[in-house]
Design a protein around this motif. Structure first.
Motif, PDB file in Angstrom:
ATOM      1  N   UNK A   1       0.793  -1.224   0.000  1.00  0.00           N
ATOM      2  CA  UNK A   1       0.000   0.000   0.000  1.00  0.00           C
ATOM      3  C   UNK A   1       0.823   1.270   0.000  1.00  0.00           C
ATOM      4  N   UNK A   2       2.160   1.150  -0.086  1.00  0.00           N
ATOM      5  CA  UNK A   2       3.031   2.325  -0.080  1.00  0.00           C
ATOM      6  C   UNK A   2       3.109   2.938  -1.470  1.00  0.00           C
ATOM      7  N   UNK A   3       3.358   4.234  -1.519  1.00  0.00           N
ATOM      8  CA  UNK A   3       3.543   4.948  -2.774  1.00  0.00           C
ATOM      9  C   UNK A   3       5.028   5.122  -3.026  1.00  0.00           C
ATOM     10  N   UNK A   4       5.469   4.789  -4.217  1.00  0.00           N
ATOM     11  CA  UNK A   4       6.867   4.988  -4.582  1.00  0.00           C
ATOM     12  C   UNK A   4       7.033   6.380  -5.189  1.00  0.00           C
ATOM     13  N   UNK A   5       6.885   7.390  -4.353  1.00  0.00           N
ATOM     14  CA  UNK A   5       7.069   8.769  -4.787  1.00  0.00           C
ATOM     15  C   UNK A   5       7.457   9.593  -3.565  1.00  0.00           C
ATOM     16  N   UNK A   6       7.539  10.920  -3.754  1.00  0.00           N
ATOM     17  CA  UNK A   6       7.964  11.765  -2.645  1.00  0.00           C
ATOM     18  C   UNK A   6       7.020  11.642  -1.462  1.00  0.00           C
ATOM     19  N   UNK A   7       5.710  11.579  -1.726  1.00  0.00           N
ATOM     20  CA  UNK A   7       4.740  11.438  -0.646  1.00  0.00           C
ATOM     21  C   UNK A   7       4.943  10.156   0.127  1.00  0.00           C
ATOM     22  N   UNK A   8       5.244   9.072  -0.587  1.00  0.00           N
ATOM     23  CA  UNK A   8       5.501   7.809   0.084  1.00  0.00           C
ATOM     24  C   UNK A   8       6.750   7.867   0.937  1.00  0.00           C
ATOM     25  N   UNK A   9       7.772   8.558   0.442  1.00  0.00           N
ATOM     26  CA  UNK A   9       9.005   8.701   1.211  1.00  0.00           C
ATOM     27  C   UNK A   9       8.762   9.495   2.491  1.00  0.00           C
ATOM     28  N   UNK A  10       7.966  10.562   2.381  1.00  0.00           N
ATOM     29  CA  UNK A  10       7.659  11.376   3.562  1.00  0.00           C
ATOM     30  C   UNK A  10       6.877  10.565   4.587  1.00  0.00           C
ATOM     31  N   UNK A  11       5.894   9.814   4.109  1.00  0.00           N
ATOM     32  CA  UNK A  11       5.103   8.985   5.015  1.00  0.00           C
ATOM     33  C   UNK A  11       5.969   7.921   5.682  1.00  0.00           C
ATOM     34  N   UNK A  12       6.919   7.383   4.936  1.00  0.00           N
ATOM     35  CA  UNK A  12       7.825   6.362   5.475  1.00  0.00           C
ATOM     36  C   UNK A  12       8.662   6.945   6.612  1.00  0.00           C
ATOM     37  N   UNK A  13       9.166   8.155   6.427  1.00  0.00           N
ATOM     38  CA  UNK A  13       9.959   8.804   7.475  1.00  0.00           C
ATOM     39  C   UNK A  13       9.095   9.081   8.701  1.00  0.00           C
ATOM     40  N   UNK A  14       7.868   9.534   8.463  1.00  0.00           N
ATOM     41  CA  UNK A  14       6.973   9.891   9.566  1.00  0.00           C
ATOM     42  C   UNK A  14       6.681   8.708  10.480  1.00  0.00           C
ATOM     43  N   UNK A  15       6.733   7.500   9.938  1.00  0.00           N
ATOM     44  CA  UNK A  15       6.408   6.306  10.725  1.00  0.00           C
ATOM     45  C   UNK A  15       7.554   5.853  11.617  1.00  0.00           C
ATOM     46  N   UNK A  16       8.751   6.417  11.397  1.00  0.00           N
ATOM     47  CA  UNK A  16       9.931   5.990  12.148  1.00  0.00           C
ATOM     48  C   UNK A  16      10.013   6.736  13.479  1.00  0.00           C
ATOM     49  N   UNK A  17      10.770   6.177  14.450  1.00  0.00           N
ATOM     50  CA  UNK A  17      10.998   6.902  15.709  1.00  0.00           C
ATOM     51  C   UNK A  17      11.613   8.278  15.414  1.00  0.00           C
TER      52      UNK A  17
END
Length: 280
Positions: free
Chosen positions: A55-71
């Protein structure tokens, strides 16, 4: 002091600020941030190649969301947004005062720098807005945004021509990126003399491979925009996520997307090399 003298003094102060250590640090931080985004997009694309990407997006938005989920994700996003703002300000200084190098004051180069300033200013604003809580700002689907913009443009008088020309422009930009990578034109912007032989080899591998793949992705996205204009179907236009997914529909299947994903990650590493060796 008369108005003319004040104007000259102000321009001098602005020029000194553009060449200051602070601007140097900001530009290099921006290259680090760009590298982070491309590395994450490459990793997300790899997930898609081997599955549906969860369900992840391989774009800038997906990258931002990925970072947001990290500690400490919020802290990291603020740092990323500020770093990208540094990149935007550096590009603005290039537009106003010229780039480093003997031909840096050409009108064409200053115009390109102005365009890059607008792009990085928008990206920085998106990331900072997301970090501040406006989650629809930074992580929105590039595919949906592309569909919306294309649909609105096609409703305008001459909309097909506008979308078609814009798509052709993106194709040309992508081909130019690939050409610059293959011919290693980036050498003139880097402090090649400060690199060891192994570092130069690594820079060329990531610069040529990563830059060529990045250009191919842009050119492909531009092709979809042209198709949308010709067929008057907004859905034909694709953002980065759908553009990357389209590579799995080729005869090479997911393996072409694997190659593209590795190329985008390589460009991220090349961006980090720029953070160290770029002439600011």
């Amino acid at each position: 002091m008369n108005a003319n003298a004040l104007s000259i003094n102000a321009r001098g102060q602005a020029r000194r600020a553009a060449r200051s250590k602070t601007m140097d640090v900001g530009a290099r931080a921006g290259f680090v941030a760009r590298g982070v985004i491309y590395l994450l997009v490459g990793l997300l694309a790899l997930r898609i190649a081997f599955s549906d990407g969860g369900g992840k997006q391989a774009d800038r938005g997906g990258a931002i969301a990925e970072i947001a989920e990290k500690p400490f994700g919020s802290v990291l996003l603020w740092a990323l947004g500020v770093a990208l703002a540094g990149m935007a300000l550096w590009r603005l200084s290039e537009a106003l005062f010229g780039q480093a190098g003997p031909d840096g004051h050409k009108a064409s180069k200053r115009a390109m720098a102005a365009g890059r300033f607008l792009f990085y200013a928008f990206v920085s604003y998106s990331v900072l807005s997301y970090a501040a809580g406006a989650q629809s700002s930074g992580s929105g689907s590039s595919d949906q945004q592309t569909d919306d913009v294309t649909a609105r443009a096609l409703q305008w008088t001459g909309g097909q021509w506008i979308v078609g020309i814009a798509g052709a422009g993106v194709i040309c930009a992508g081909l130019w990126m690939a050409y610059r990578a293959v011919t290693r034109r980036y050498h003139k912007h880097l402090k090649m003399g400060e690199m060891t032989k192994k570092v130069r080899q690594a820079v060329d591998v990531t610069g040529v491979f990563g830059g060529t793949v990045r250009g191919a992705v842009f050119a492909t996205a531009g092709g979809f925009a042209v198709a949308a204009a010709v067929q008057h179907e907004p859905g034909r236009a694709k953002g980065m996520d759908d553009t990357l997914r389209s590579f799995t529909e080729t005869p090479a299947g997911p393996w072409l997307l694997v190659l593209i994903a590795l190329g985008l990650a390589a460009f991220g590493l090349f961006s980090w090399a720029n953070a160290r060796y770029r002439k600011i």
